[in-house]
Design a protein around this motif. Structure first.
Motif: not given
Length: 210
Positions: A54-58, A76-84, A86-87
């Protein structure tokens, strides 16, 4: 985010294994070619193809884009959703393969595919899905590692002939498209993460005229 995966279960399982093997697979920073090419663009609707962690998406969401992010790996999506979270940004997550996702046609101002692992099919389904998602006036930005297309197959692991490369997408363009960038350039590589050893990018940026 939905757990209803649409796509090839074997592809999902393969990528889930790759992500599960490491606490973090990628660097956590946006891809350099994306940052460079998006500079100066007016934010609109963007599709992030193969969004990974999720780095690009965020990054896109932080910069005002309305982001739809597609990924085959649920890990990967679970990690990406967590990063989003957090951001503090909103992203629409799609758990699907690109060809199977049934995305609304011609609806994205930017389609970004950064080093995608898109499987090649006889009907060029992935290539056509990339192009079909771009709205009139919109841009497809496809970035890949230079030289990989011509590599020899690795034993039981990676065969370049199985995957879609920028040249294959370029071959489908007609007069409805304008090529803005088609070049090889030194990669602006984030530190750490898988793929950091690649030194050059192939960058294809094309605009749908109508």
């Amino acid at each position: 985010m939905t757990d209803d995966y649409v796509g090839d279960p074997a592809v999902q399982a393969e990528w889930d294994r790759r992500y599960a093997d490491r606490q973090q697979l990628w660097s956590g920073r946006p891809n350099g070619a994306l940052v460079a090419e998006v500079a100066g663009m007016t934010p609109g609707r963007v599709l992030d193809v193969g969004c990974g962690e999720g780095a690009d998406a965020v990054w896109l969401a932080r910069n005002g884009w309305d982001v739809t992010a597609l990924e085959v790996s649920g890990v990967a999506l679970e990690r990406a959703a967590g990063h989003a979270r957090d951001a503090g940004v909103e992203v629409h997550w799609v758990h699907a393969g690109l060809a199977e996702a049934a995305l609304p046609p011609r609806s994205f101002d930017l389609v970004s595919a950064q080093y995608p692992a898109l499987l090649r099919t006889p009907d060029a389904a992935a290539e056509r899905a990339l192009l079909d998602a771009v709205a009139p006036g919109g841009v497809l930005l496809l970035v890949h590692h230079a030289g990989m297309e011509a590599q020899e197959a690795h034993d039981g692991d990676f065969d370049p002939a199985d995957y879609v490369w920028p040249s294959m997408v370029a071959a489908l363009l007609d007069d409805a498209w304008q090529v803005e960038v088609d070049e090889q350039r030194p990669r602006v590589a984030p530190e750490g993460g898988a793929g950091a050893h690649h030194t050059d990018d192939v960058v294809l940026r094309v605009r749908r005229l109508r």
